[in-house]
Write a protein that holds these residues in place. Structure first.
Motif, mmCIF file in Angstrom:
data_model
loop_
_atom_site.group_PDB
_atom_site.id
_atom_site.type_symbol
_atom_site.label_atom_id
_atom_site.label_comp_id
_atom_site.label_asym_id
_atom_site.label_seq_id
_atom_site.Cartn_x
_atom_site.Cartn_y
_atom_site.Cartn_z
ATOM 1 N N ASP A 248 -14.417 -23.636 1.184
ATOM 2 C CA ASP A 248 -15.056 -22.325 1.307
ATOM 3 C C ASP A 248 -14.057 -21.222 1.636
ATOM 4 O O ASP A 248 -14.454 -20.141 2.079
ATOM 5 C CB ASP A 248 -16.139 -22.382 2.388
ATOM 6 N N GLY A 249 -12.771 -21.484 1.447
ATOM 7 C CA GLY A 249 -11.742 -20.497 1.759
ATOM 8 C C GLY A 249 -11.048 -20.823 3.077
ATOM 9 O O GLY A 249 -11.219 -21.910 3.636
ATOM 10 N N ILE A 250 -10.266 -19.881 3.575
ATOM 11 C CA ILE A 250 -9.539 -20.086 4.826
ATOM 12 C C ILE A 250 -10.544 -20.012 5.971
ATOM 13 O O ILE A 250 -11.256 -19.021 6.123
ATOM 14 C CB ILE A 250 -8.429 -19.021 5.008
ATOM 15 N N ARG A 251 -10.590 -21.067 6.762
ATOM 16 C CA ARG A 251 -11.530 -21.157 7.878
ATOM 17 C C ARG A 251 -10.831 -21.779 9.079
ATOM 18 O O ARG A 251 -9.717 -22.276 8.980
ATOM 19 C CB ARG A 251 -12.743 -22.025 7.509
ATOM 20 N N SER A 252 -11.554 -21.826 10.171
ATOM 21 C CA SER A 252 -11.087 -22.442 11.405
ATOM 22 C C SER A 252 -11.931 -23.679 11.673
ATOM 23 O O SER A 252 -13.159 -23.619 11.601
ATOM 24 C CB SER A 252 -11.230 -21.430 12.556
ATOM 25 N N VAL A 253 -11.256 -24.792 11.963
ATOM 26 C CA VAL A 253 -11.957 -26.042 12.267
ATOM 27 C C VAL A 253 -11.396 -26.645 13.551
ATOM 28 O O VAL A 253 -10.259 -26.381 13.929
ATOM 29 C CB VAL A 253 -11.833 -27.071 11.110
ATOM 30 N N ARG A 254 -12.185 -27.443 14.190
ATOM 31 C CA ARG A 254 -11.714 -28.147 15.391
ATOM 32 C C ARG A 254 -10.807 -29.289 14.967
ATOM 33 O O ARG A 254 -11.071 -29.961 13.966
ATOM 34 C CB ARG A 254 -12.892 -28.703 16.189
ATOM 35 N N ILE A 255 -9.756 -29.537 15.730
ATOM 36 C CA ILE A 255 -8.850 -30.645 15.409
ATOM 37 C C ILE A 255 -9.608 -31.969 15.417
ATOM 38 O O ILE A 255 -9.329 -32.849 14.610
ATOM 39 C CB ILE A 255 -7.618 -30.688 16.336
ATOM 40 N N THR A 256 -10.598 -32.109 16.279
ATOM 41 C CA THR A 256 -11.359 -33.355 16.326
ATOM 42 C C THR A 256 -12.114 -33.595 15.020
ATOM 43 O O THR A 256 -12.354 -34.739 14.652
ATOM 44 C CB THR A 256 -12.335 -33.371 17.516
ATOM 45 N N ASP A 257 -12.444 -32.519 14.290
ATOM 46 C CA ASP A 257 -13.121 -32.691 13.004
ATOM 47 C C ASP A 257 -12.153 -33.112 11.903
ATOM 48 O O ASP A 257 -12.575 -33.591 10.858
ATOM 49 C CB ASP A 257 -13.837 -31.404 12.594
ATOM 50 N N LEU A 258 -10.850 -32.910 12.137
ATOM 51 C CA LEU A 258 -9.843 -33.340 11.166
ATOM 52 C C LEU A 258 -9.368 -34.766 11.429
ATOM 53 O O LEU A 258 -8.581 -35.304 10.653
ATOM 54 C CB LEU A 258 -8.633 -32.397 11.191
#
Length: 151
Positions: free
Chosen positions: A117-127
């Motif tokens: 969906d483009g440049i976003r912010s995610v939690r490291i735990t989700d990666l």
């Protein structure tokens, strides 16, 4: 699997611009050893930067240099990190080694990276699905659902 992501904040855009200034000022070209810049924001809002040092033996990624800069400057709690490539490349997601370091030392940190969906912010735990926490005191710990939550 779709990773939960949030739209970028003004602080996120500022962090990206800071990382961009670092790599634009310090790059030595497409085939150089300094091709990625990174910036990390501390909980108090201060920003710290780094640039990679590519070497055939490995060398530190820009994210790890930025983490070291933050720590050497006294920042202990970090909220967000981003890496950007030189020559106009935008944000780039962290490699596996960087993800593990971020997860181990800053499990609450958000990572700015490209998503479907483009440049976003995610939690490291989700990666890091099904990752195990590592600590200097205890080594690798068993998987802990409280770190990741449940669906």
């Amino acid at each position: 699997m779709r990773v939960p992501a949030r739209d970028l904040t003004d602080d996120d855009h500022e962090l990206i611009a800071y990382a961009r200034r670092i790599v634009d000022a310090q790059t030595d070209g497409e085939n150089g050893v300094h091709t990625m810049g990174a910036a990390v924001r501390a909980a108090d809002g201060a920003m710290y930067g780094g640039i990679n040092v590519h070497h055939f033996l490995g060398g530190p990624c820009a994210e790890l240099v930025a983490l070291g800069h933050a720590r050497a400057s006294g920042a202990r709690q970090l909220s967000t990190i981003v890496a950007v490539g030189n020559c106009g490349r935008g944000p780039v997601g962290p490699c596996g080694r960087d993800r593990q370091v971020l997860f181990d030392y800053h499990p609450g940190i958000r990572v700015i990276l490209p998503t479907p969906d483009g440049i976003r912010s995610v939690r490291i735990t989700d990666l890091m699905p099904l990752a195990s926490v590592w600590t200097p005191e205890g080594g690798t710990q068993p998987y802990d659902v409280s770190v990741f939550g449940q669906d």
